[in-house]
Design a protein around this motif. Structure first.
Motif, PDB file in Angstrom:
ATOM      1  N   ARG A 267      68.396  18.707   3.196  1.00 41.14           N
ATOM      2  CA  ARG A 267      67.965  18.304   1.861  1.00 41.14           C
ATOM      3  C   ARG A 267      66.447  18.102   1.791  1.00 41.14           C
ATOM      4  O   ARG A 267      65.951  17.488   0.853  1.00 41.14           O
ATOM      5  CB  ARG A 267      68.680  17.006   1.454  1.00 41.14           C
ATOM      6  N   TYR A 268      65.745  18.614   2.768  1.00 38.68           N
ATOM      7  CA  TYR A 268      64.304  18.405   2.837  1.00 38.68           C
ATOM      8  C   TYR A 268      63.590  18.921   1.597  1.00 38.68           C
ATOM      9  O   TYR A 268      63.851  20.034   1.121  1.00 38.68           O
ATOM     10  CB  TYR A 268      63.733  19.115   4.068  1.00 38.68           C
ATOM     11  N   VAL A 269      62.677  18.090   1.096  1.00 38.85           N
ATOM     12  CA  VAL A 269      61.798  18.481   0.001  1.00 38.85           C
ATOM     13  C   VAL A 269      60.367  18.195   0.442  1.00 38.85           C
ATOM     14  O   VAL A 269      60.036  17.062   0.811  1.00 38.85           O
ATOM     15  CB  VAL A 269      62.115  17.706  -1.294  1.00 38.85           C
ATOM     16  N   ALA A 270      59.519  19.202   0.429  1.00 39.26           N
ATOM     17  CA  ALA A 270      58.122  19.033   0.817  1.00 39.26           C
ATOM     18  C   ALA A 270      57.403  18.178  -0.220  1.00 39.26           C
ATOM     19  O   ALA A 270      57.784  18.161  -1.408  1.00 39.26           O
ATOM     20  CB  ALA A 270      57.446  20.395   0.939  1.00 39.26           C
ATOM     21  N   PRO A 271      56.349  17.456   0.183  1.00 42.05           N
ATOM     22  CA  PRO A 271      55.637  16.581  -0.756  1.00 42.05           C
ATOM     23  C   PRO A 271      55.171  17.296  -2.020  1.00 42.05           C
ATOM     24  O   PRO A 271      55.247  16.741  -3.121  1.00 42.05           O
ATOM     25  CB  PRO A 271      54.455  16.071   0.076  1.00 42.05           C
TER      26      PRO A 271
ATOM     27  N   GLY B 111      76.998  21.592  -2.148  1.00 41.71           N
ATOM     28  CA  GLY B 111      75.707  21.244  -1.580  1.00 41.71           C
ATOM     29  C   GLY B 111      74.674  20.787  -2.578  1.00 41.71           C
ATOM     30  O   GLY B 111      73.509  20.561  -2.213  1.00 41.71           O
ATOM     31  N   ARG B 112      75.064  20.622  -3.837  1.00 37.79           N
ATOM     32  CA  ARG B 112      74.142  20.195  -4.886  1.00 37.79           C
ATOM     33  C   ARG B 112      74.682  18.949  -5.574  1.00 37.79           C
ATOM     34  O   ARG B 112      75.898  18.741  -5.657  1.00 37.79           O
ATOM     35  CB  ARG B 112      73.972  21.297  -5.937  1.00 37.79           C
ATOM     36  N   LYS B 113      73.794  18.114  -6.088  1.00 43.20           N
ATOM     37  CA  LYS B 113      74.229  16.961  -6.852  1.00 43.20           C
ATOM     38  C   LYS B 113      75.020  17.430  -8.063  1.00 43.20           C
ATOM     39  O   LYS B 113      74.622  18.375  -8.755  1.00 43.20           O
ATOM     40  CB  LYS B 113      73.021  16.124  -7.300  1.00 43.20           C
TER      41      LYS B 113
ATOM     42  N   VAL C  80      64.326  11.259  -2.601  1.00 37.08           N
ATOM     43  CA  VAL C  80      64.021  12.594  -2.095  1.00 37.08           C
ATOM     44  C   VAL C  80      63.858  12.483  -0.581  1.00 37.08           C
ATOM     45  O   VAL C  80      63.223  11.548  -0.075  1.00 37.08           O
ATOM     46  CB  VAL C  80      62.758  13.190  -2.735  1.00 37.08           C
ATOM     47  N   VAL C  81      64.448  13.413   0.129  1.00 35.94           N
ATOM     48  CA  VAL C  81      64.418  13.385   1.589  1.00 35.94           C
ATOM     49  C   VAL C  81      63.226  14.216   2.072  1.00 35.94           C
ATOM     50  O   VAL C  81      63.161  15.424   1.826  1.00 35.94           O
ATOM     51  CB  VAL C  81      65.731  13.934   2.177  1.00 35.94           C
TER      52      VAL C  81
END
Length: 232
Positions: free
Chosen positions: A39-43, A207-209, A31-32
């Protein structure tokens, strides 16, 4: 079949189809957690995503990709995300590797593969990182227009032939990232033998896996394994 390298599918985001984790070839997910990344994912969102992945595959290793920040900020974000590994991309304080390891995390150091003309100096830098990290991940140098802090995920390859020449001097665990796709992974593995490969944009659609692209990648890796066995 020759043992395949470890495989990390990086850049997961909430809502991605995680069914690809049922394939044992996938050993790591990433997770970035770099705010500038698309692709940012907040904690607080990474935690449920990591838990969902581990419900499917309890043995999968979860990796947080970070760039910059203080020891306390990075450690707290990794703890909230529930990851096993913190992958450092630069701008972190000195000594962070020991701090993170004491907190129970493995530590990887990402390095742009850009030896230039001074190969000796580059190798010295890489070895200094390897001395304090559990693994080194070689990625392509970011394009000139990349956002500050976004050092990976650009879909760019680098000089794998140069890596082949230099890899004989490596005495540490190392991974390869950067522009790896189902179409070129066999070529990569014919040239080098990394511990693992890290794939993000190469297995995306829209833009998605994409589960289909991930399966194609695994099939290509397995084809290389059969091919290398027949040659040896």
């Amino acid at each position: 079949m020759r043992r395949l390298p470890l495989l990390k599918i990086c850049g997961l985001r909430p809502g991605d189809d995680l069914s690809f984790l049922r394939h044992p070839a996938v050993t790591h997910v990433g997770v970035v957690m770099v705010p500038a990344s698309r692709r940012y994912v907040a904690p607080e969102d990474a935690g449920p995503l990591v838990r969902a992945a581990k419900r499917i595959r309890p043995d999968v290793t979860a990796v947080a990709v970070v760039s910059g920040g203080s020891c306390d900020e990075i450690g707290e974000a990794a703890r909230r995300a529930g990851v096993d590994v913190v992958q450092l991309h630069g701008g972190e304080p000195q000594g962070i590797e020991d701090r993170l390891r004491k907190a129970g995390f493995q530590v990887w150091r990402a390095v742009a593969f850009d030896p230039g003309d001074d190969e000796t100096s580059f190798l010295d830098t890489v070895r200094s990182h390897a001395a304090v990290a559990d693994a080194v991940l070689f990625d392509a140098k970011p394009p000139s227009d990349a956002k500050p802090g976004v050092t990976g995920g650009h879909g760019r390859t680098f000089d794998w032939d140069r890596l082949t020449q230099m890899a004989v001097a490596f005495n540490f665990d190392w991974w390869v990232a950067g522009g790896i796709t189902p179409e070129n992974v066999r070529d990569l593995l014919r040239r080098v033998r990394p511990v693992g490969i890290d794939v993000s944009s190469g297995v995306e659609a829209g833009g998605r896996k994409d589960v289909g692209r991930i399966h194609q990648l695994i099939q290509a890796m397995e084809a290389w394994g059969h091919e290398s066995l027949s040659i040896s």
